[in-house]
Scaffold this active site. Structure first.
Site, PDB file in Angstrom:
ATOM      1  CE  LYS A 161      56.171 -12.436 -10.609  1.00  0.00           C
ATOM      2  NZ  LYS A 161      56.531 -11.622 -11.784  1.00  0.00           N
ATOM      3  CE  LYS A 265      59.751  -5.827 -13.801  1.00  0.00           C
ATOM      4  NZ  LYS A 265      59.738  -7.278 -14.155  1.00  0.00           N
TER       5      LYS A 265
END
Length: 343
Positions: A161, A265
């Protein structure tokens, strides 16, 4: 047999093993919703919703208010006619994670009756997949330490990240690449960069000899032009996540030539839109990865079954259950380090 007798929504709370820090957000707990469909055959079919206000504008309280609506619209319907149920749940625009959970529970119930797995029902394309594991935003030193530990655990795809501090992100990636040679990297900015910052980040790493397999959502979700700019000005494949919620979003991204990858997702799209996105990607030569929100093992099971069934994904980012404290494992899959397969 196979008619829905009742619908239950059950709040479940989980704590992260350590605070999970991404661009603009630090999470210490996850509030999810179990969906149970009681069938007249005695089968209890299950799914899980993991709502995200940051991505979908959802709050868990919204999902829980939908129990009576689901009862009114689903009781008496047969899971064998799942397309009818999908048509109803496709209208749950404000609660896409609930749509996903209900749609999976319908397939779970149908497959229990048929004596097969959801993965087999969806095509049975793969026997096994391999997930990455995520390094959250932290100090450079801690990010490197986490990446090294993940690599030692056997994970060969590491998700990193970035997005809050360009210089620290570059320093962290350079050092992570040094200590985890042989790994593939998915770098996810979670909308944290401007287009020019995103290109600078990529070009500095490229010139330093660091390869990135997938460069995920470098710019804000609505800036499709910015996403396209990054794609055409950086050396790494660019993926949309927050920009690609439903099939209509993906259609636009393909038309605009804005992406190399789409991150499906189920919590954004549900099963129905995810299946459509898979076919659109095949038709347009766009590659796919599959990701997660904050699902427990019950919710991750949904994506494992989808990935094994369709065989559509180059990369699997299905590690949220590994980041949560969970009282018991409820997936219908076996986890062996990064490898995931059905029981």
């Amino acid at each position: 047999m196979g008619k829905i007798k009742d619908v239950r929504l059950i709040l479940k709370k989980y704590t992260y093993r350590k605070p999970f820090h991404i661009t603009g957000s630090v999470s210490t707990e996850a509030n999810n919703v179990d969906v149970e469909l009681l069938l007249d055959s005695g089968i209890v079919a299950r799914g899980e919703a993991s709502p995200s206000f940051r991505v979908n504008g959802e709050k868990v309280e919204m999902l829980l208010t939908m129990e009576d609506f689901l009862r009114e619209n689903l009781i008496g319907l047969d899971v064998r006619n799942y397309a009818k149920i999908f048509e109803i749940t496709d209208k749950l625009l404000a609660t896409p994670s609930l749509k996903a959970a209900v749609q999976f529970a319908v397939l779970d119930g149908l497959c229990e009756e048929l004596g097969i797995t959801v993965a087999e029902f969806l095509g049975g394309a793969k026997e096994e997949i391999e997930t990455d594991k995520t390094v959250g935003i932290d100090t450079v030193e801690n990010r490197v330490k986490d990446a090294e530990e993940i690599f030692k655990e056997g994970f060969r795809t590491i998700k990193v990240k970035v997005g809050e501090n360009l210089k620290e992100d570059i320093d962290a990636m350079l050092e992570i690449a040094r200590v985890t040679k042989g790994a593939d990297y998915i770098v996810d900015a979670n909308m944290g960069y401007t287009p020019k910052q995103a290109v600078e980040f990529a070009n500095v790493l490229y010139r330093s000899g660091v390869d990135i397999a997938v460069y995920e959502q470098p710019v804000v979700w609505y800036d499709v032009e910015g996403l396209r700019y990054v794609r055409f000005h950086c050396p790494f494949p660019v993926a949309a996540d927050e920009s690609a919620k439903r099939k209509y979003d993906v259609l636009r991204l393909i038309k605009e030539e804005a992406v190399d990858y789409v991150n499906i997702k189920l919590m954004k799209s549900g099963i129905s839109d995810a299946l459509a996105i898979v076919e659109m990607a095949k038709a347009s030569n766009i590659k796919l990865m599959i990701g997660c929100m904050a699902e427990s093992s019950l919710g991750i099971n949904q994506s494992v079954q989808f990935a094994l069934g369709t065989g559509a994904f180059d990369f699997h980012d299905l590690d949220s259950h590994l980041l949560l404290e969970e009282p018991s494992f409820r997936g219908k899959f076996v986890q062996d380090g990064p490898k995931m397969k059905l029981r």
